[in-house]
Every structure is written in C-alpha cells, then in structure tokens.
Design a protein around this motif. Structure first.
Motif, PDB file in Angstrom:
ATOM      1  N   TYR A 158       1.801   3.464 -10.083  1.00 62.42           N
ATOM      2  CA  TYR A 158       0.681   3.103  -9.217  1.00 62.42           C
ATOM      3  C   TYR A 158      -0.578   2.704  -9.990  1.00 62.42           C
ATOM      4  O   TYR A 158      -1.292   1.786  -9.561  1.00 62.42           O
ATOM      5  N   PRO A 159      -0.876   3.313 -11.158  1.00 61.42           N
ATOM      6  CA  PRO A 159      -2.055   2.861 -11.916  1.00 61.42           C
ATOM      7  C   PRO A 159      -1.964   1.413 -12.391  1.00 61.42           C
ATOM      8  O   PRO A 159      -2.988   0.825 -12.754  1.00 61.42           O
ATOM      9  N   ASP A 179      -0.976   7.209   2.059  1.00 59.86           N
ATOM     10  CA  ASP A 179      -2.332   6.958   2.525  1.00 59.86           C
ATOM     11  C   ASP A 179      -2.385   6.873   4.052  1.00 59.86           C
ATOM     12  O   ASP A 179      -3.449   7.051   4.650  1.00 59.86           O
ATOM     13  N   VAL A 236      -6.818  -1.978  -8.116  1.00 60.64           N
ATOM     14  CA  VAL A 236      -7.558  -1.364  -7.010  1.00 60.64           C
ATOM     15  C   VAL A 236      -7.932  -2.426  -5.982  1.00 60.64           C
ATOM     16  O   VAL A 236      -7.886  -2.180  -4.773  1.00 60.64           O
ATOM     17  N   ASP A 237      -8.277  -3.603  -6.466  1.00 64.41           N
ATOM     18  CA  ASP A 237      -8.566  -4.732  -5.583  1.00 64.41           C
ATOM     19  C   ASP A 237      -7.252  -5.185  -4.936  1.00 64.41           C
ATOM     20  O   ASP A 237      -6.373  -5.727  -5.606  1.00 64.41           O
ATOM     21  N   ARG A 271      -3.293  -7.261  -6.100  1.00 66.12           N
ATOM     22  CA  ARG A 271      -1.923  -6.743  -6.034  1.00 66.12           C
ATOM     23  C   ARG A 271      -1.111  -7.457  -4.956  1.00 66.12           C
ATOM     24  O   ARG A 271       0.062  -7.162  -4.759  1.00 66.12           O
ATOM     25  N   THR A 280       0.858  -1.189   0.000  1.00 63.12           N
ATOM     26  CA  THR A 280       0.000   0.000   0.000  1.00 63.12           C
ATOM     27  C   THR A 280       0.892   1.236   0.000  1.00 63.12           C
ATOM     28  O   THR A 280       2.101   1.150   0.188  1.00 63.12           O
TER      29      THR A 280
END
Length: 335
Positions: free
Chosen positions: A310-311, A53, A315-316, A320, A49
């Motif tokens: 990062y793209p 964030d 998202v799930d 990743r 992650t």
C-alpha cells in the motif's frame, strides 16, 4: 462513439459490480461508487481504494457477510462473500471499478482509440480490452478476447515488466486449457520513463485481413497480425484430447468461417483496474510477490501484506488511477 468525459455518460458506460474476482480471481471488489470511478476536468479516473476504509479492517479478515445490493452478475457467488479467519477467507481487500459498453456500443472491424495514463502502485493491473457481444463460437476463449493494452503498476525495477511496459494480446482457443494467447502477443516499453507519467494514445485497427495495436504511432506496434491463415492452423492444436479416459477428436470451433474467426464478430469495450489475481499475470516468486497463485489463502496473504504494497500507491488518488482522456470507436464500413 466519442466520449471526451465532460460528464459520466450512463447511456454509454455500465459498471460491472462483483466480488468474485472474475475469471482471473482478482483481489478487488468492483463497485459503482464514485470513490472508485469519477469524471473530473474532462478525464475519467478508475481508482483502487482499500475496503477497510469503507467497512473497517476487522470486517475484511473475520466475521463479515458482504452481500452486494447493486451486483450486476446473475451468478449469486459473484454477489456475496464473507470473511472467516478460521477458514482463511477474507473480503476482497481492495475496491475498484470495471466499466463496459456491452449494452451500448460495439464494433465488428474498425478502430478504437483511447488516450490514457496508466496507474502507479504495486500489483495494480490496468486493462483496456474487448470481449465478444455473443459467444458465437462457444465459451471463452473460443469466441475470442482482444487485450488492447494491459500493464502493471509495479516499479521499473520489477523484473517481469513493470509500469514502463505495456502489452497487447489476443486470447483464443477451442478450450480454456488450450488458450494460444502466447502466439499472438507483443509489448512496448519506455526506456527512460514509464506509462504512469504521461498520457499516450493506444490504438486498435482491425479489419477482415489484419489486426494492429500501436502506441501513439503505427511505428510502435505492440501487435501486428495478418489473418493469412486460420486460427485453428495457427494454434497447432493436438488432433485428439482426453475426455476422462476416452480420447476424442478435437473439434475446430471456427470451421467453415474466414481466417479472421473468432475475431469476425462484434466486440465491446471494457476498461478496468484489477488488483493481484491468481492467473499468472504476476508470476510467483518475482518482485516480492506476497502470495502464491495455487494457495487456497492467496487473497488473505495479499491482504496481510498491505503494509508492503500500500505505501507504493500514491496518496493522490489520481496518480494511482487509470486516467482516461477520451475514447473513440469507429465501425468499419462494410464493402
């Protein structure tokens, strides 16, 4: 040992929590945070992650002194890091996890079986590997390292083996500058898919006489090594080396031991997802790599390129992640 990850068993697995990037100078902060490693539906997920964030983007790039309260290293530099824009220093831009059985489970010859699915995302570096419980023959790599399976999260079109490849290797040598891993390595690849799509069974079989690593079946071996002569002979090392201006005879750290040395000692298991690093696992100037290994601002350059890499991370978070269905280890009975 058999762990099917119905729960997270803290009697088996320990987190290594550090911010120094370990020996490869990786770009992640390894945590014990459930965001970065958790068990769900009978599987373990090790998830990268973004540090921003958790702490905010400004903290990553300037003016933040991060002291890790649950740091597991005895080295203070592995427990504290700060960001300073004028010096080009940044916090590790990614948080991930590294799990080990060092304090709980190890084998000296036997079998390791891990059913897992590799992660997807540029510059992710998943690894299932082993280190010796004791540095019997000296510091790394003299006492050995067994890389059961490593991969890269980059796409299939990445020209230096993307996520459609997995590789295995042994690291060994009398000095860190004389690591002969390139003499004991191999790989397997998927022609039409990649290792992030399905679970595969990665197996190490290891005895006094041989070491194999294979994927799903013994036919697909990534490593097939017979201990038919000593590693010192296998390495074809120079007879002498320079120590400053003095030339000295290179010592054989495994002299008088079996041909399996240094791989004749107890080893424990490690599972982790690293990111980036400056060890050459991601070669310079290949695949749009946004940093140079020899640059003093390598991690900052990687962090600044977040909008590029990062793209590519799903998202799930489970996609990743390094997902592990089970781990089994057998100790070979001594004869």
């Amino acid at each position: 040992m058999e762990d099917n990850f119905d729960t997270f068993d803290t009697s088996v697995w320990q987190h290594e929590v550090q911010v120094d990037g370990f020996g490869n100078h990786e770009f992640e902060w390894t945590t014990a945070d459930p965001e970065n490693s958790f068990v769900e539906d009978g599987k373990l997920y090790i998830v990268p992650t973004l540090t921003e964030d958790k702490l905010g983007k400004d903290a990553v790039f300037d003016g933040y002194n991060l002291t890790v309260p649950d740091c597991t290293s005895v080295n203070a530099t592995a427990c504290n890091v700060f960001s300073n824009a004028s010096q080009g220093l940044v916090l590790p831009p990614v948080r991930s996890a590294r799990l080990t059985t060092k304090k709980s489970r190890n084998i000296q010859f036997g079998r390791v079986e891990i059913r897992a699915r590799m992660p997807r995302g540029d510059w992710l570096w998943p690894a299932l590997w082993m280190l010796p419980v004791n540095d019997t023959y000296g510091p790394w790599p003299a006492s050995g390292e067994i890389d059961i399976i490593e991969s890269r999260g980059n796409d299939r079109d990445y020209s230096f083996q993307g996520r459609n490849y997995v590789s295995s290797a042994l690291n060994w040598g009398p000095l860190s500058t004389l690591n002969r891993f390139f003499k004991t390595r191999g790989y397997s690849f998927e022609r039409h898919k990649s290792y992030d799509k399905d679970f595969h069974t990665f197996v190490l079989e290891w005895s006094q006489d041989f070491l194999w690593v294979y994927v799903d079946t013994r036919i697909i071996r990534t490593l097939d090594l017979r201990f038919d002569h000593s590693f010192f002979d296998r390495g074809e090392f120079p007879k002498t080396i320079l120590n400053g201006t003095e030339e000295i005879v290179l010592k054989n750290p495994w002299e008088g031991r079996s041909n399996a040395a240094p791989f004749d000692q107890p080893f424990y298991l490690i599972m982790n997802v690293a990111v980036g690093g400056t060890s050459g696992w991601f070669p310079d100037n290949i695949g749009g790599k946004p940093w140079l290994d020899q640059s003093s601002t390598a991690m900052r350059d990687f962090a600044r390129a977040k909008d590029e890499w990062y793209p590519t991370w799903p998202v799930d978070v489970k996609q990743r992640a390094l997902a592990v269905d089970y781990v089994k280890m057998w100790q070979k009975c001594q004869t």
